[in-house]
Design a protein around this motif. Structure first.
Motif, PDB file in Angstrom:
ATOM      1  N   GLY A  39      22.521 -29.841  11.384  1.00 15.42           N
ATOM      2  CA  GLY A  39      21.209 -29.221  11.215  1.00 15.42           C
ATOM      3  C   GLY A  39      20.133 -30.199  11.656  1.00 15.42           C
ATOM      4  N   TRP A  40      18.970 -29.664  12.023  1.00 19.18           N
ATOM      5  CA  TRP A  40      17.887 -30.536  12.490  1.00 19.18           C
ATOM      6  C   TRP A  40      16.557 -29.965  12.035  1.00 19.18           C
ATOM      7  CZ3 TRP A  40      21.758 -28.671  15.742  1.00 19.18           C
ATOM      8  CH2 TRP A  40      21.515 -27.400  16.265  1.00 19.18           C
ATOM      9  N   GLN A  41      15.634 -30.836  11.755  1.00 17.56           N
ATOM     10  CA  GLN A  41      14.298 -30.455  11.314  1.00 17.56           C
ATOM     11  C   GLN A  41      13.297 -31.391  11.978  1.00 17.56           C
ATOM     12  OE1 GLN A  41      16.524 -31.770   8.751  1.00 17.56           O
ATOM     13  NE2 GLN A  41      17.591 -29.794   8.713  1.00 17.56           N
TER      14      GLN A  41
ATOM     15  N   TRP B 287       6.934 -30.017  17.403  1.00 18.28           N
ATOM     16  CA  TRP B 287       7.774 -28.974  17.996  1.00 18.28           C
ATOM     17  C   TRP B 287       7.363 -28.783  19.462  1.00 18.28           C
ATOM     18  CZ3 TRP B 287       7.998 -24.260  14.049  1.00 18.28           C
ATOM     19  CH2 TRP B 287       8.533 -24.706  12.840  1.00 18.28           C
ATOM     20  N   GLY B 288       8.298 -28.322  20.251  1.00 17.68           N
ATOM     21  CA  GLY B 288       7.972 -27.945  21.631  1.00 17.68           C
ATOM     22  C   GLY B 288       8.070 -29.086  22.630  1.00 17.68           C
ATOM     23  N   ARG B 289       8.726 -30.175  22.244  1.00 14.88           N
ATOM     24  CA  ARG B 289       8.866 -31.304  23.185  1.00 14.88           C
ATOM     25  C   ARG B 289      10.322 -31.651  23.456  1.00 14.88           C
ATOM     26  NH1 ARG B 289       4.084 -35.108  20.626  1.00 14.88           N
ATOM     27  NH2 ARG B 289       2.793 -33.333  20.080  1.00 14.88           N
TER      28      ARG B 289
ATOM     29  N   TYR C 218      12.596 -32.642  21.226  1.00 14.42           N
ATOM     30  CA  TYR C 218      13.154 -33.734  20.415  1.00 14.42           C
ATOM     31  C   TYR C 218      14.420 -33.310  19.646  1.00 14.42           C
ATOM     32  CZ  TYR C 218       8.702 -36.229  21.126  1.00 14.42           C
ATOM     33  OH  TYR C 218       7.611 -36.862  21.667  1.00 14.42           O
ATOM     34  N   ALA C 219      14.430 -32.064  19.116  1.00 11.23           N
ATOM     35  CA  ALA C 219      15.616 -31.624  18.364  1.00 11.23           C
ATOM     36  C   ALA C 219      16.809 -31.496  19.304  1.00 11.23           C
ATOM     37  CB  ALA C 219      15.330 -30.297  17.655  1.00 11.23           C
ATOM     38  N   THR C 220      16.561 -30.994  20.493  1.00 12.28           N
ATOM     39  CA  THR C 220      17.635 -30.872  21.479  1.00 12.28           C
ATOM     40  C   THR C 220      18.178 -32.254  21.841  1.00 12.28           C
ATOM     41  OG1 THR C 220      16.681 -28.853  22.392  1.00 12.28           O
ATOM     42  CG2 THR C 220      18.178 -30.071  23.818  1.00 12.28           C
ATOM     43  N   GLU C 221      17.273 -33.185  22.085  1.00 16.65           N
ATOM     44  CA  GLU C 221      17.688 -34.535  22.519  1.00 16.65           C
ATOM     45  C   GLU C 221      18.459 -35.265  21.412  1.00 16.65           C
ATOM     46  OE1 GLU C 221      14.633 -36.520  24.799  1.00 16.65           O
ATOM     47  OE2 GLU C 221      15.311 -38.491  24.114  1.00 16.65           O
TER      48      GLU C 221
ATOM     49  N   ARG D 103      21.404 -23.329  21.406  1.00 18.16           N
ATOM     50  CA  ARG D 103      21.875 -22.968  22.752  1.00 18.16           C
ATOM     51  C   ARG D 103      21.582 -24.080  23.759  1.00 18.16           C
ATOM     52  NH1 ARG D 103      23.846 -17.996  22.751  1.00 18.16           N
ATOM     53  NH2 ARG D 103      23.018 -16.434  21.320  1.00 18.16           N
ATOM     54  N   ARG D 104      20.427 -24.716  23.625  1.00 16.56           N
ATOM     55  CA  ARG D 104      20.102 -25.822  24.553  1.00 16.56           C
ATOM     56  C   ARG D 104      21.089 -26.974  24.411  1.00 16.56           C
ATOM     57  NH1 ARG D 104      14.955 -25.339  22.550  1.00 16.56           N
ATOM     58  NH2 ARG D 104      13.866 -23.852  23.833  1.00 16.56           N
ATOM     59  N   ILE D 105      21.550 -27.168  23.181  1.00 18.92           N
ATOM     60  CA  ILE D 105      22.524 -28.242  22.946  1.00 18.92           C
ATOM     61  C   ILE D 105      23.884 -27.873  23.533  1.00 18.92           C
ATOM     62  CG2 ILE D 105      23.829 -29.344  21.053  1.00 18.92           C
ATOM     63  CD1 ILE D 105      21.210 -29.442  19.477  1.00 18.92           C
TER      64      ILE D 105
HETATM   65  C1  LIG Z   1      14.410 -25.825  14.834  1.00 18.14           C
HETATM   66  C2  LIG Z   1      13.386 -26.851  15.319  1.00 18.14           C
HETATM   67  C3  LIG Z   1      13.893 -28.243  15.064  1.00 18.14           C
HETATM   68  C4  LIG Z   1      13.150 -26.601  16.786  1.00 18.14           C
HETATM   69  O1  LIG Z   1      12.067 -27.409  17.261  1.00 18.14           O
HETATM   70  P1  LIG Z   1      11.756 -27.434  18.838  1.00 18.14           P
HETATM   71  O2  LIG Z   1      10.752 -28.459  19.102  1.00 18.14           O
HETATM   72  O3  LIG Z   1      11.516 -26.044  19.309  1.00 18.14           O
HETATM   73  O4  LIG Z   1      13.174 -27.886  19.380  1.00 18.14           O
HETATM   74  P2  LIG Z   1      13.674 -28.425  20.764  1.00 18.14           P
HETATM   75  O5  LIG Z   1      13.893 -29.872  20.678  1.00 18.14           O
HETATM   76  O6  LIG Z   1      14.867 -27.600  21.108  1.00 18.14           O
HETATM   77  O7  LIG Z   1      12.481 -28.165  21.773  1.00 18.14           O
HETATM   78  C5  LIG Z   1      12.439 -27.024  22.577  1.00 18.14           C
HETATM   79  C6  LIG Z   1      11.033 -26.731  22.994  1.00 18.14           C
HETATM   80  O8  LIG Z   1      10.491 -27.910  23.616  1.00 18.14           O
HETATM   81  C7  LIG Z   1      10.206 -27.643  25.008  1.00 18.14           C
HETATM   82  N1  LIG Z   1      10.501 -28.878  25.737  1.00 18.14           N
HETATM   83  C8  LIG Z   1       9.578 -29.734  26.232  1.00 18.14           C
HETATM   84  N2  LIG Z   1      10.185 -30.802  26.750  1.00 18.14           N
HETATM   85  C9  LIG Z   1      11.512 -30.615  26.615  1.00 18.14           C
HETATM   86  C10 LIG Z   1      12.641 -31.384  26.967  1.00 18.14           C
HETATM   87  N3  LIG Z   1      12.516 -32.568  27.581  1.00 18.14           N
HETATM   88  N4  LIG Z   1      13.876 -30.915  26.662  1.00 18.14           N
HETATM   89  C11 LIG Z   1      14.019 -29.728  26.028  1.00 18.14           C
HETATM   90  N5  LIG Z   1      12.967 -28.943  25.672  1.00 18.14           N
HETATM   91  C12 LIG Z   1      11.728 -29.397  25.962  1.00 18.14           C
HETATM   92  C13 LIG Z   1      11.047 -26.438  25.351  1.00 18.14           C
HETATM   93  O9  LIG Z   1      10.509 -25.723  26.446  1.00 18.14           O
HETATM   94  C14 LIG Z   1      10.929 -25.647  24.056  1.00 18.14           C
HETATM   95  O10 LIG Z   1       9.649 -25.098  23.956  1.00 18.14           O
HETATM   96  P3  LIG Z   1       9.395 -23.572  23.427  1.00 18.14           P
HETATM   97  O11 LIG Z   1       9.745 -23.544  21.963  1.00 18.14           O
HETATM   98  O12 LIG Z   1       7.940 -23.375  23.665  1.00 18.14           O
HETATM   99  O13 LIG Z   1      10.295 -22.702  24.229  1.00 18.14           O
HETATM  100  C15 LIG Z   1      12.038 -26.685  14.567  1.00 18.14           C
HETATM  101  O14 LIG Z   1      11.537 -25.398  14.845  1.00 18.14           O
HETATM  102  C16 LIG Z   1      12.181 -26.843  13.071  1.00 18.14           C
HETATM  103  O15 LIG Z   1      12.105 -27.942  12.537  1.00 18.14           O
HETATM  104  N6  LIG Z   1      12.377 -25.708  12.364  1.00 18.14           N
HETATM  105  C17 LIG Z   1      12.536 -25.711  10.914  1.00 18.14           C
HETATM  106  C18 LIG Z   1      13.911 -26.209  10.484  1.00 18.14           C
HETATM  107  C19 LIG Z   1      15.036 -25.403  11.119  1.00 18.14           C
HETATM  108  O16 LIG Z   1      14.946 -24.198  11.284  1.00 18.14           O
HETATM  109  N7  LIG Z   1      16.110 -26.086  11.482  1.00 18.14           N
HETATM  110  C20 LIG Z   1      17.257 -25.440  12.106  1.00 18.14           C
HETATM  111  C21 LIG Z   1      18.260 -25.000  11.155  1.00 18.14           C
HETATM  112  S1  LIG Z   1      18.934 -26.397  10.290  1.00 18.14           S
END
Ligand SMILES: CC(C)(COP(=O)(O)OP(=O)(O)OC[C@H]1O[C@@H](n2cnc3c(N)ncnc32)[C@H](O)[C@@H]1OP(=O)(O)O)[C@@H](O)C(=O)NCCC(=O)NCCS
Length: 188
Positions: free
Chosen positions: A99-101, A107-109, A111-114, A147-149
């Motif tokens: 899980g990630w938070q 959000w939107g950079r 970081y969670a994917t990386e 899915r990105r992961i």
């Molecule tokens: C789930 C969560 C971590 C996702 O955050 P996030 O920043 O969207 O996650 P990602 O790291 O996947 O980033 C993807 C977004 O960054 C953008 N992005 C920018 N640079 C990027 C890069 N180098 N690589 C990937 N994505 C990038 C993508 O386009 C995407 O943007 P969008 O949401 O506008 O489409 C966040 O919403 C959160 O903390 N939620 C609450 C807790 C939760 O639900 N956790 C999951 C269940 S445990």
């Protein structure tokens, strides 16, 4: 994780008591708490956050690898922007969840994917053969990160927390780059 994991922009490392303020910006945020499963609730204030971090720090050495909880720190400014967890899903303790938070202002950079991708790879290097992520049905951001992961949607279930959750799964063969096991490294 004996040593921190380093990615291009992030370090994934153990939590420390000094992380409480940054951690509260994550676990005290309603935008994050709203999506958490019953395994974790919104943290109300700094003393409560300190107590949670202390509990995480104390439990970490007793967890069986790859289970654990880590802070995600941005290398550019050393700010803790998120957290990653690997734990057994209840009630049977058979399926390992990742899980990630993230703090909402980060959000939107990506970081969670990386961070997630690095932790998944590290977990596979410990010999784990699959990891799951669970998300509430309308948690589109979590689904997109999974899915990105490289995780695949495998269905919806109520078996873990008695609530409807989407389940995502990843196996070592789903990774584009093969996982190198310790034995591979020993043989060059
Ligand atoms: C789930 C969560 C971590 C996702 O955050 P996030 O920043 O969207 O996650 P990602 O790291 O996947 O980033 C993807 C977004 O960054 C953008 N992005 C920018 N640079 C990027 C890069 N180098 N690589 C990937 N994505 C990038 C993508 O386009 C995407 O943007 P969008 O949401 O506008 O489409 C966040 O919403 C959160 O903390 N939620 C609450 C807790 C939760 O639900 N956790 C999951 C269940 S445990």
């Amino acid at each position: 994780m004996y040593a921190p994991l380093r990615t291009e922009r992030l370090v994934v490392r153990d939590w420390t008591p000094g992380d409480a303020e940054a951690a509260l910006r994550i676990y005290g945020a309603e935008e994050v708490a709203h999506w958490l499963t019953p395994a974790m609730h919104r943290v109300g204030d700094l003393p409560a956050m300190r107590a949670v971090l202390q509990a995480w720090e104390e439990s970490q050495p007793n967890l069986v690898r790859p289970s654990g909880r880590w802070a995600v720190q941005r290398r550019e400014d050393d700010r803790v922007v998120g957290g990653v967890v690997i734990r057994m899903l209840p009630p049977y303790d058979e399926d390992l969840e990742i899980g990630w938070q993230l703090s909402p202002d980060t959000w939107g950079r990506g970081y969670a994917t990386e961070a997630g991708a690095a932790v998944v790879r590290w977990a596979f290097e410990q010999g784990v053969d699959e990891l799951f992520a669970v998300a509430r049905p309308n948690n589109t951001k979590a689904a997109a990160t999974a899915r990105r992961i490289g995780m695949e949607w495998v269905g919806e279930t109520t078996k873990y927390y008695d609530m409807r959750l989407n389940v995502y799964r990843i196996r070592p063969s789903d990774l584009a780059e093969p996982v190198r096991m310790p034995t591979d490294r020993a043989h060059g």
